[in-house]
Every structure is written in C-alpha cells, then in structure tokens.
Design an enzyme around this catalytic site. Structure first.
Site, PDB file in Angstrom:
ATOM      1  N   ASP A  61       0.812  -1.219   0.000  1.00  0.00           N
ATOM      2  CA  ASP A  61       0.000   0.000   0.000  1.00  0.00           C
ATOM      3  C   ASP A  61       0.844   1.266   0.000  1.00  0.00           C
ATOM      4  O   ASP A  61       2.040   1.219   0.290  1.00  0.00           O
ATOM      5  CB  ASP A  61      -0.875   0.032   1.256  1.00  0.00           C
ATOM      6  N   TYR A 121       6.280  -9.868   7.238  1.00  0.00           N
ATOM      7  CA  TYR A 121       6.175  -8.417   7.369  1.00  0.00           C
ATOM      8  C   TYR A 121       6.692  -8.008   8.740  1.00  0.00           C
ATOM      9  O   TYR A 121       6.554  -8.757   9.712  1.00  0.00           O
ATOM     10  CB  TYR A 121       4.709  -7.959   7.261  1.00  0.00           C
TER      11      TYR A 121
END
Lengths: 280, 280
Positions: A61, A121
């Site tokens: 994103d 992540y």
C-alpha cells in the site's frame, strides 16, 4: 524463448503511492501518481529500449516499505545482459528510494505472486512517543506505553489457520471488484505461522526526556488479506495499552467481524521483509 | 528580566543546509537556503509574535543529524507560557524533520555553547553495501567489509588530550576567518574521552544477497574541531579495510598533518547525540 528473471527490491515507501502501477497498459499519459512498479518499469524501459511489465509478489500500500519485495520479468532474448548483472544496471537508472538488491534467472514457471509460499512483514512502533524527527518515516508513534508481554500473549491467539475476516480492511479493492462483478468473495482463510515481538529501549534519548521503547513485530504467514497485518498490529496495540485483555484477540478472530478488531495501524510502520518460494 | 530557557532538539539533517542561520541579523529577505536555526527561529517568532534569536551548542554541518542538540533562548517576560510547555507549543509550529524534545528554565548564566563540558557524536556505517533505499539517510555505505577489531585498536590511539590538527577539516571557516582578521589560530588541543564501536549483522537482508554489518561509532569528547569526528571515522575506515595498521592512527595524530589522515566521512552518517553540562 525469453528468460524469466526474479528481481528482489528494497524501497522506502514514503514518497510512493504504493507498489501497484497506476498506468493503464495502453496509457500514453504519464501516471498521475508515483508508484514503485511504474518507477521500476520506467528504469527497465530505459535500460532495454522498450516497454516491459513486471509482476510483483505483493501490492504494498501507499507508504509501506520493502526490504525484500520480489517481482518477475520476462527478459527479451536480444538484450544480452547476464541475469546477475541486471540489478546493477537497473540501479544506475533507479532513484535513491528504490534499489534492486538481486537479479537471477529462474525457471519459466516461476511466478512472483502465485509461486510464493509465505511472507514476513515487520511492523515498527515507538511508544510512548509524541513526535520524533529521526524515526518518523519507519515507526508508528503511540503516546502511551505498551505492555509487550500482554501483546505477545494476545498474538498467540492468532497462530494457526483461521478465517481472518475480522482482520481484513473494510475497503478491500479485490473483494469490492469481485462483488461488483457478481463473483463470490475470495476465501478469507489464512495461515499465520509466527508472530515475534521484540522490545528494547530507544537509544539516545536526551536527558530529562521520557524514554521510548522500540517494539518490532514480525508476522509470518502463508499469505495476507488486505491490510491484515496493520489490523493485527492495531489490535495488539489495544491490548498493549490495556484496553482489552489478551484473550480478546481470540474473541475478535472467532467473531469474523471487522468492526470488533482494533484500528488499522498506519502504513509507514510496515515493511515487507521477505517472500518465500519453494526452492529456497 | 527575561528567563533563559534550555531547549533540546532532534532533527533529520537531510533537507537542511546545516544548523547555522544563513540570515543576516537585520535581513528582510528570506534565507537563500533552509537551516535548522532559521526554521526554529521562524517557529518561535510565530509563537510569540516577534523576532527572537537562539544560540546552539554545535553548528552541525549540512546533512548532519541530531538526537540531542541544545540551544538557549531568552524568553520575553510578557509571553506567559510555562517553560516546560514551550516544547509542545513550538512543535505545533515546526515541520516534521525538527522536533523540540524538551524545554526547561535554566539560570541566566547558562550558555548552550560555552557552558557545554562535552558532546557525544554517533557515526553509522553499513559495510559491505553498494546501495540501500531504507538506510540511505543515516548511514555511510562502504563497498568493502570492515575489520571492527582493527578499527577499535586504531581508535585507542586517539583517547586522551592531544593536538588534533591532523583531524581538522581543511576548510575550517572559523580558522579561515581568524587568519583573514590577522588573529592567531584557535587552539587545536582536544580531549577525546571515549570511542565505542559496536558491530552487528544488518537484519532483513534478502536471501542470496551479501549480508552487511552495521557499525556504530560513538565518539565522546570535551569538544571537537571542524569536521573532526568525520575525519576520525574516515581514518578508522582506512584501518578497517586494511589499508593501514591500527598504529597508523597514532602516527597520523602525532604528525599534526591533515594530509596524512584518511578522507572525511560524509555528513549524513553523523548524528549529534548529546551535549553535556556541569549541572547534569
């Protein structure tokens, strides 16, 4: 037959509007916003003298960083650069905030997104912290202290394979598009293999200033739903500040109700660390 | 009588042309370049409704960062903000890359520069590293690996009180100005109290990519000459890459000859961590 290359990228997401190209495939106008994919494709086009598309493993994103994003590209036969040298050639044409760390030949069936078997992540938090100039690009600042032990206890409830609907972003563009097209929603079952939380004092706090803690949360899983890591982190932060007990995380998961989870943590604390493939 | 305040600042030096104001004291034109001091004075002027000057402890160079720069200011009697609240009021008027971490009342004889009894600078290196997107703002990249143990051995030769002429920047503006004015050169004797070197693996290196080491060098001293820390670091890097043995650092120091030292390390790896005062 063109050779397929695997490219590994590092980028600072601060000044990008995410990974995904904002150019239509037949566009002649410049893109309205700067994306990582468009930036890399422009550097590739400058290198080989023609348009070329890449396929990324993850559509990070706006504002999200990467230490190990992976993409594949089909390299034209008539451009004679050794696969291992593509990274350096590309870097001389890339801006400072995106770097190709590795390039290598892979079998033609390798697909950066579909061949991936997992991802890690990392999310970085500074707490308690009002403002910081040196950490603002890569850390989420929270004004209150966090109880790392409670957050670890909460995270344990997420390990395993579950329907993760409660942690999916409410504006998932993929799901919305499928709904518009009358398709059934995508499966929301995901495997979370590991959540590690490290905590230490922030070094170099001036005398008289309340010392912040650095909290790094690594989340490893088979794959993730839209904004899933950030919603997990936002929920763990609710536990860390004492709003809910650790068991609440398990209740939220079981509810499959996004409205019960915590807020979505902001994108700039998130970094895609590694994408796993079967051959590694 | 105005109260004197001590202000502690953190800043990301990347987009500043150093600390020192580039505005003449009676200037009416905007400064030609962006400096930390001018930026803080503009925020103070917006807060209290009049021009006001601050005095910094250290004139950090273009690109150098600070976690604990100190400045003092004489606060007008008729502006009624509690000293401890000035930091927050100021922050609402400062850009994201400079933050006031603390504000406090100090005795009128406190002087940010002249009362300082010592400083700690930190220098950050990544080696071996060609390019990195995520670390480019705060680390010096060296393409070759460094021998941390040899660098530590070299640094030992600098501890103590010595004439540090060999490690002074050749374009020292203070010395040049004194020469132009026919004044004798400033004393170049300085005390280096401590040089600590920490080394660890850089986390999150993608598979197949050569792992870099993070090297952090803390230099604490009574005071420093122009570009002295960066020249020390550039010289230690010569030892770390094996160009010279550790003893060479002592020979350079004894020579008092800048031409014998290593190159000046670039500014963006340097951060002013803390300034010491007698009362602390």
């Amino acid at each position: 037959m063109p050779r397929r290359l695997k490219l590994t990228f590092e980028y600072d997401g601060t000044d990008f509007y995410g990974w995904q190209s904002q150019l239509a495939s037949n566009a002649t106008e410049p893109a309205p916003v700067r994306t990582v994919q468009d930036t890399i494709e422009a550097a590739l086009a400058a290198l080989i003298g023609r348009e070329i598309r890449i396929q990324g493993a993850s559509r990070t994103d706006e504002g999200v960083h990467a230490a190990g994003q992976v993409a594949h590209v089909d390299w034209p036969d008539d451009v004679s650069i050794e696969p291992e040298r593509v990274a350096r050639a590309l870097n001389s044409r890339l801006p400072g905030d995106v770097v190709c760390r590795r390039s290598e030949a892979v079998p033609p069936e390798f697909h950066a997104q579909r061949s991936a078997t997992g991802k890690i992540y990392r999310y970085r938090i500074l707490a308690p912290m009002d403002r910081s100039a040196l950490y603002r690009r890569y850390h989420w600042f929270l004004r209150y202290p966090l109880d790392a032990e409670a957050m670890r206890a909460g995270a344990k409830h997420l390990i395993g394979t579950h329907d993760c609907s409660a942690f999916v972003g409410s504006l998932d563009p993929t799901q919305n598009q499928r709904a518009e097209e009358g398709k059934p929603p995508l499966d929301t079952v995901r495997e979370i293999r590991r959540i590690d939380l490290r905590e230490e004092a922030l070094e170099g706090t001036p005398p008289g200033v309340r010392e912040a803690r650095v909290i790094e949360i690594d989340v490893e899983g088979g794959g993730f739903l839209y904004k899933m890591v950030r919603t997990i982190v936002g929920s763990l932060a609710e536990v860390g500040r004492g709003r809910y007990p650790p068991e609440w995380v398990g209740e939220v998961l079981a509810s499959r109700d996004r409205k019960r989870a915590g807020p979505t943590a902001p994108p700039h604390g998130l970094c895609l660390m590694q994408v796993f493939y079967p051959t590694e």
